[in-house]
Motif scaffolding. Structure first.
Motif, PDB file in Angstrom:
ATOM      1  N   ALA A 192      -4.670   3.720  -2.354  1.00 59.00           N
ATOM      2  CA  ALA A 192      -3.472   3.538  -3.117  1.00 59.00           C
ATOM      3  C   ALA A 192      -4.017   3.662  -4.600  1.00 59.00           C
ATOM      4  N   ASP A 193      -5.277   3.247  -4.963  1.00 62.31           N
ATOM      5  CA  ASP A 193      -5.706   3.248  -6.265  1.00 62.31           C
ATOM      6  C   ASP A 193      -6.188   4.710  -6.369  1.00 62.31           C
ATOM      7  N   VAL A 194      -6.602   5.325  -5.359  1.00 61.16           N
ATOM      8  CA  VAL A 194      -6.839   6.801  -5.836  1.00 61.16           C
ATOM      9  C   VAL A 194      -5.693   7.458  -6.311  1.00 61.16           C
ATOM     10  N   VAL A 195      -4.454   7.249  -5.777  1.00 59.83           N
ATOM     11  CA  VAL A 195      -3.108   7.691  -5.687  1.00 59.83           C
ATOM     12  C   VAL A 195      -2.618   7.315  -7.039  1.00 59.83           C
ATOM     13  N   PHE A 196      -2.223   6.105  -7.154  1.00 58.64           N
ATOM     14  CA  PHE A 196      -1.730   5.480  -8.542  1.00 58.64           C
ATOM     15  C   PHE A 196      -2.785   5.377  -9.585  1.00 58.64           C
ATOM     16  N   GLY A 197      -3.946   5.011  -9.282  1.00 53.20           N
ATOM     17  CA  GLY A 197      -4.701   4.858 -10.546  1.00 53.20           C
ATOM     18  C   GLY A 197      -5.136   6.516 -10.804  1.00 53.20           C
ATOM     19  N   GLY A 198      -5.027   7.385  -9.799  1.00 50.83           N
ATOM     20  CA  GLY A 198      -5.375   8.677 -10.491  1.00 50.83           C
ATOM     21  C   GLY A 198      -4.065   9.207 -11.234  1.00 50.83           C
ATOM     22  N   PHE A 199      -2.954   8.948 -10.808  1.00 49.05           N
ATOM     23  CA  PHE A 199      -1.894   9.192 -11.575  1.00 49.05           C
ATOM     24  C   PHE A 199      -1.786   8.446 -13.022  1.00 49.05           C
ATOM     25  N   LEU A 200      -2.201   7.275 -13.092  1.00 49.39           N
ATOM     26  CA  LEU A 200      -2.094   6.827 -14.440  1.00 49.39           C
ATOM     27  C   LEU A 200      -3.591   7.309 -15.239  1.00 49.39           C
ATOM     28  N   ASP A 201      -4.399   7.649 -14.752  1.00 49.20           N
ATOM     29  CA  ASP A 201      -5.565   8.427 -15.334  1.00 49.20           C
ATOM     30  C   ASP A 201      -5.007   9.512 -15.900  1.00 49.20           C
ATOM     31  N   ARG A 210     -11.419   0.634 -15.133  1.00 52.51           N
ATOM     32  CA  ARG A 210     -11.904   0.719 -13.749  1.00 52.51           C
ATOM     33  C   ARG A 210     -12.051   1.675 -12.859  1.00 52.51           C
ATOM     34  N   VAL A 211     -11.056   2.508 -12.843  1.00 54.01           N
ATOM     35  CA  VAL A 211     -10.825   3.558 -12.097  1.00 54.01           C
ATOM     36  C   VAL A 211     -11.772   4.614 -12.355  1.00 54.01           C
ATOM     37  N   ARG A 212     -12.051   4.857 -13.775  1.00 60.60           N
ATOM     38  CA  ARG A 212     -12.665   5.886 -14.295  1.00 60.60           C
ATOM     39  C   ARG A 212     -14.178   5.511 -14.180  1.00 60.60           C
ATOM     40  N   ALA A 213     -14.342   4.143 -13.828  1.00 58.49           N
ATOM     41  CA  ALA A 213     -16.052   3.702 -13.736  1.00 58.49           C
ATOM     42  C   ALA A 213     -16.370   3.842 -12.328  1.00 58.49           C
ATOM     43  N   ARG A 214     -15.487   4.296 -11.234  1.00 57.33           N
ATOM     44  CA  ARG A 214     -15.991   4.385  -9.978  1.00 57.33           C
ATOM     45  C   ARG A 214     -17.134   5.593  -9.837  1.00 57.33           C
ATOM     46  N   PRO A 215     -18.027   5.498  -9.221  1.00 54.79           N
ATOM     47  CA  PRO A 215     -19.100   6.528  -8.857  1.00 54.79           C
ATOM     48  C   PRO A 215     -18.253   7.713  -8.351  1.00 54.79           C
ATOM     49  N   ALA A 216     -17.566   7.551  -7.302  1.00 56.16           N
ATOM     50  CA  ALA A 216     -16.997   8.744  -6.714  1.00 56.16           C
ATOM     51  C   ALA A 216     -15.808   9.448  -7.675  1.00 56.16           C
ATOM     52  N   TYR A 272       0.798  -1.194   0.089  1.00 58.90           N
ATOM     53  CA  TYR A 272      -0.134   0.095   0.006  1.00 58.90           C
ATOM     54  C   TYR A 272       0.876   1.149  -0.063  1.00 58.90           C
ATOM     55  N   TYR A 273       1.792   1.340   0.904  1.00 62.18           N
ATOM     56  CA  TYR A 273       2.788   2.379   0.962  1.00 62.18           C
ATOM     57  C   TYR A 273       3.457   2.582  -0.613  1.00 62.18           C
ATOM     58  N   ARG A 274       3.882   1.704  -1.071  1.00 59.77           N
ATOM     59  CA  ARG A 274       4.641   1.530  -2.309  1.00 59.77           C
ATOM     60  C   ARG A 274       3.739   2.510  -3.221  1.00 59.77           C
ATOM     61  N   TYR A 275       2.303   2.072  -3.385  1.00 56.38           N
ATOM     62  CA  TYR A 275       1.507   2.736  -4.389  1.00 56.38           C
ATOM     63  C   TYR A 275       1.208   4.187  -4.160  1.00 56.38           C
ATOM     64  N   LEU A 276       1.367   4.491  -2.817  1.00 54.97           N
ATOM     65  CA  LEU A 276       1.225   5.943  -2.455  1.00 54.97           C
ATOM     66  C   LEU A 276       2.392   6.773  -2.521  1.00 54.97           C
ATOM     67  N   PHE A 277       3.430   6.085  -2.639  1.00 54.59           N
ATOM     68  CA  PHE A 277       4.616   6.975  -2.762  1.00 54.59           C
ATOM     69  C   PHE A 277       5.153   7.144  -4.064  1.00 54.59           C
ATOM     70  N   VAL A 278       5.148   6.090  -4.793  1.00 56.46           N
ATOM     71  CA  VAL A 278       5.973   5.975  -6.256  1.00 56.46           C
ATOM     72  C   VAL A 278       5.409   7.098  -7.059  1.00 56.46           C
ATOM     73  N   PRO A 279       4.119   7.286  -7.173  1.00 58.10           N
ATOM     74  CA  PRO A 279       3.871   8.280  -8.266  1.00 58.10           C
ATOM     75  C   PRO A 279       4.127   9.677  -8.065  1.00 58.10           C
ATOM     76  N   GLY A 280       4.124  10.282  -6.620  1.00 57.02           N
ATOM     77  CA  GLY A 280       4.531  11.461  -6.354  1.00 57.02           C
ATOM     78  C   GLY A 280       6.200  11.698  -6.481  1.00 57.02           C
ATOM     79  N   THR A 281       6.779  10.627  -5.868  1.00 55.72           N
ATOM     80  CA  THR A 281       8.452  10.829  -5.780  1.00 55.72           C
ATOM     81  C   THR A 281       9.140  10.345  -6.898  1.00 55.72           C
ATOM     82  N   THR A 282       8.414   9.519  -7.695  1.00 59.13           N
ATOM     83  CA  THR A 282       9.543   8.752  -8.948  1.00 59.13           C
ATOM     84  C   THR A 282       8.692   8.938 -10.181  1.00 59.13           C
TER      85      THR A 282
END
Ligand code: GSH
Length: 198
Positions: free
Chosen positions: A152-161, A182-188, A92-102
């Motif tokens: 983790a999906d909000v951060v990593f999936g949001g970055f990929l989106d 799948r990310v874009r299909a989330r109601p939120a 979980y931490y990995r997915y949270l950190f890798v988009p912003g730091t790397t």
């Protein structure tokens, strides 16, 4: 909670997270084109003069990924984070950190056309390694750390989106495209992109 926000910014990610957690909050619109982020009042909240920022009582949280992690931990009953100390928390931490730091620094450098830099010294290495990391970390099915959707999906999936939308990833693999779908299909996610957020 006050959420400092502009719909044309990374605050769209934290807005999505707040909606996933269904947390009541006050949206404070920050105009990033007219110097709102330079004003002393806002710099007192975030000396970086960047949005998003979250104010929870006296607690200030800045950095989109940190805000997502904070919300997930503050409302454990929403099930948006694995419990601290469990094996899933490492992933979980990995997915949270890798988009912003790397990943984001690499894509930024690439979009600026900068090619001549010491890839073995800088934290983001090179594009080949970042693309391999995206491919390896993107889940084949379900979500980042398994069957359960988390921050983790909000951060990593949001970055990929965002990477697909801005053509930072001009030819996403079938696996990445399917995950972004799948990310874009989330109601939120969809609610976070409506005009109600403007
Ligand atoms: N590392 C920060 C980046 C935030 C950021 O770059 N925000 C931009 C909008 S997307 C901003 O506030 N720009 C206004 C400015 O720099 O004055 C995060 O992840 O929250």
């Amino acid at each position: 909670m006050k959420h400092y926000f502009n719909p044309m910014s990374r605050a769209i990610t934290t807005r999505w997270m707040l909606l996933e957690a269904d947390v009541p909050h006050e949206q404070v619109f920050v105009d990033i084109t007219n110097g709102d982020t330079d004003r002393a009042e806002y710099r007192a909240v975030n000396p970086m003069g960047k949005i998003p920022a979250l104010l929870d009582g006296d607690v200030v949280v800045t950095e989109a990924a940190a805000i997502c992690a904070y919300i997930a931990d503050k409302f454990p009953e929403k099930g948006l984070a694995p419990a601290p100390g469990t094996p899933a928390r490492g992933s979980y931490y990995r997915y949270l950190f890798v988009p912003g730091t790397t990943l984001e620094p690499m894509f930024t450098i690439a979009s600026l056309g900068i090619k001549d830099y010491p890839a073995r010294s800088v934290g983001f290495g090179d594009m080949e390694r970042c693309l391999a990391t995206i491919e390896a970390m993107t889940p084949e099915t379900g979500w980042a750390i398994g069957d359960r959707f988390t921050a983790a999906d909000v951060v990593f999936g949001g970055f990929l989106d965002m990477a697909v939308q801005f053509a930072w990833l001009p030819t996403p693999s079938a696996k990445v495209s399917a995950y972004v779908g799948r990310v874009r299909a989330r109601p939120a996610y969809q609610k976070s992109r409506t005009s109600e957020n403007a």
